[in-house]
Design a protein around this motif. Structure first.
Motif, short mmCIF file in Angstrom:
data_model
loop_
_atom_site.label_atom_id
_atom_site.label_comp_id
_atom_site.label_asym_id
_atom_site.label_seq_id
_atom_site.Cartn_x
_atom_site.Cartn_y
_atom_site.Cartn_z
N UNK A 1 57.20 33.41 8.32
CA UNK A 1 57.48 33.02 7.07
C UNK A 1 57.31 33.01 5.72
N UNK A 2 57.53 34.04 5.56
CA UNK A 2 58.02 34.63 4.10
C UNK A 2 55.80 35.53 3.49
N UNK A 3 55.22 34.79 4.36
CA UNK A 3 54.26 35.21 4.09
C UNK A 3 53.48 36.03 4.13
N UNK A 4 52.91 37.07 3.86
CA UNK A 4 52.64 38.20 3.95
C UNK A 4 51.36 38.72 3.61
N UNK A 5 50.64 38.58 4.72
CA UNK A 5 48.90 38.72 4.72
C UNK A 5 48.00 39.74 4.97
N UNK A 6 47.39 40.39 3.40
CA UNK A 6 46.58 41.40 3.84
C UNK A 6 45.39 40.85 3.93
N UNK A 7 44.89 42.00 4.52
CA UNK A 7 43.24 41.74 4.67
C UNK A 7 42.93 43.15 4.73
N UNK A 8 41.92 43.36 3.64
CA UNK A 8 41.19 44.09 3.66
C UNK A 8 40.41 44.64 4.83
N UNK A 9 40.30 45.50 5.72
CA UNK A 9 39.76 45.67 6.55
C UNK A 9 38.34 46.48 7.03
N UNK A 10 37.52 46.17 6.42
CA UNK A 10 36.54 47.16 5.99
C UNK A 10 35.54 46.09 6.44
N UNK B 1 36.17 39.67 7.35
CA UNK B 1 34.47 38.73 7.70
C UNK B 1 34.47 38.34 6.18
N UNK B 2 32.94 38.28 5.77
CA UNK B 2 32.12 37.49 5.06
C UNK B 2 32.76 37.73 3.25
N UNK B 3 33.12 38.76 3.47
CA UNK B 3 33.36 39.08 1.64
C UNK B 3 34.83 39.49 1.03
N UNK B 4 34.84 39.30 0.17
CA UNK B 4 36.83 39.90 -0.16
C UNK B 4 36.18 41.03 -0.82
N UNK B 5 35.43 41.83 -1.76
CA UNK B 5 35.33 42.80 -1.84
C UNK B 5 34.01 43.00 -2.31
N UNK B 6 33.11 43.64 -1.78
CA UNK B 6 31.84 43.78 -3.05
C UNK B 6 32.01 45.25 -3.88
N UNK B 7 33.51 45.97 -3.98
CA UNK B 7 33.69 46.90 -5.28
C UNK B 7 33.40 48.37 -4.22
N UNK B 8 33.53 49.01 -5.26
CA UNK B 8 33.45 50.46 -4.99
C UNK B 8 32.39 50.66 -4.26
N UNK B 9 32.68 51.65 -3.10
CA UNK B 9 32.03 52.13 -2.16
C UNK B 9 30.95 53.30 -3.17
N UNK B 10 29.58 52.54 -2.91
CA UNK B 10 28.39 53.78 -3.23
C UNK B 10 28.42 54.64 -2.83
N UNK B 11 28.72 54.78 -1.44
CA UNK B 11 27.86 55.46 -0.60
C UNK B 11 28.33 56.75 -0.56
#
Length: 257
Positions: A12-21, A58-68
């Motif tokens: 219905x016109x709404x595009x949902x993007x989920x960060x998937x990690x 999941x439980x986070x929006x984004x933890x930021x940069x991938x330090x690994x």
């Protein structure tokens, strides 16, 4: 368009993007940054999409940069890495459609910056925000240095950046960082109601409004991105950064020199 690290749905016109990690709290690695940039760059002409909702799996929006992935980084590689992030942020800014950050959990470091790049921010009451760069010996990147002082003023922005302390959703609302705080149990309904109102509105005018507002307040952001790249490059080669990353993985307080 096929993606590996984002989930895209349209209704219905709404595009949902989920960060998937979710296994790494949606850390913004190079692949995720590239996929977000490609998505936001590609939907300009898609009339089926009226509004975009950006959230985390999941439980986070984004933890930021991938330090690994940063343990062996140097100034040159670091600058190239930041440039990929800058392209992602710029694609969000340039898109003439409203983008809502639906912050469902931690928005830390570059994840905080990603939320700030969106046009509206709605957050769960249990979520929090943190300028965590200082905790690993880095300067704020992906636009936080540009966005945050303009939202809350120089002193408050410096306080968040230099101390690296958590800010609750309620505190973020009172500071003017976000637009709305909603109870966890009604979060999805509230996000849907807000995005539906925007999807049913005059999309052409909304896009031009966003463009004009951004032109008036984000005119020199590209200069900040360039300076940010050089500054972060120096930090990537510092002993403080190496100690900060080591302490993070050892789950202890860093001992900066």
């Amino acid at each position: 368009m096929d993606f590996n690290e984002i989930l895209v749905t349209i209704d219905k016109g709404i595009c949902t993007i989920k960060l998937n990690r979710p296994d790494v709290r949606n850390a913004l690695g190079l692949t995720l940054r590239k996929e977000l940039k490609e998505f936001f760059s590609s939907v300009k002409e898609n009339d089926e999409i009226k509004v975009i909702v950006l959230t985390g799996e999941g439980k986070a929006f984004s933890a930021g940069g991938d330090l690994s992935s940063l343990k062996e980084i140097d100034a040159v590689k670091g600058r190239m890495r930041l440039q990929s992030g800058h392209e992602m942020i710029q694609a969000i800014i340039d898109l003439e459609k409203p983008v809502i950050a639906a912050v469902n959990g931690a928005a830390a470091g570059a994840g905080f910056s990603l939320a700030l790049a969106c046009d509206l921010i709605i957050a769960k009451r249990s979520s929090f925000f943190v300028q965590s760069f200082a905790n690993v010996g880095l300067v704020p990147d992906l636009g936080s240095i540009y966005f945050l002082p303009r939202l809350i003023g120089r002193q408050r922005a410096l306080e968040l950046m230099l101390l690296g302390e958590r800010v609750t959703a309620e505190q973020a609302l009172s500071l003017g960082i976000i637009n709305r705080v909603v109870e966890d149990e009604s979060f999805e309904d509230e996000v849907y109601q807000l995005s539906s109102r925007l999807a049913e509105g005059p999309g052409f005018a909304a896009g031009l409004t966003k463009k004009l507002v951004n032109r008036s307040v984000l005119e020199n952001i590209s200069e900040t991105f360039e300076l940010e790249g050089f500054a972060q490059g120096f930090c990537f080669e510092s002993e403080d950064f190496k100690e900060g990353v080591q302490a993070f993985f050892e789950k202890r307080k860093p001992r900066f020199n």
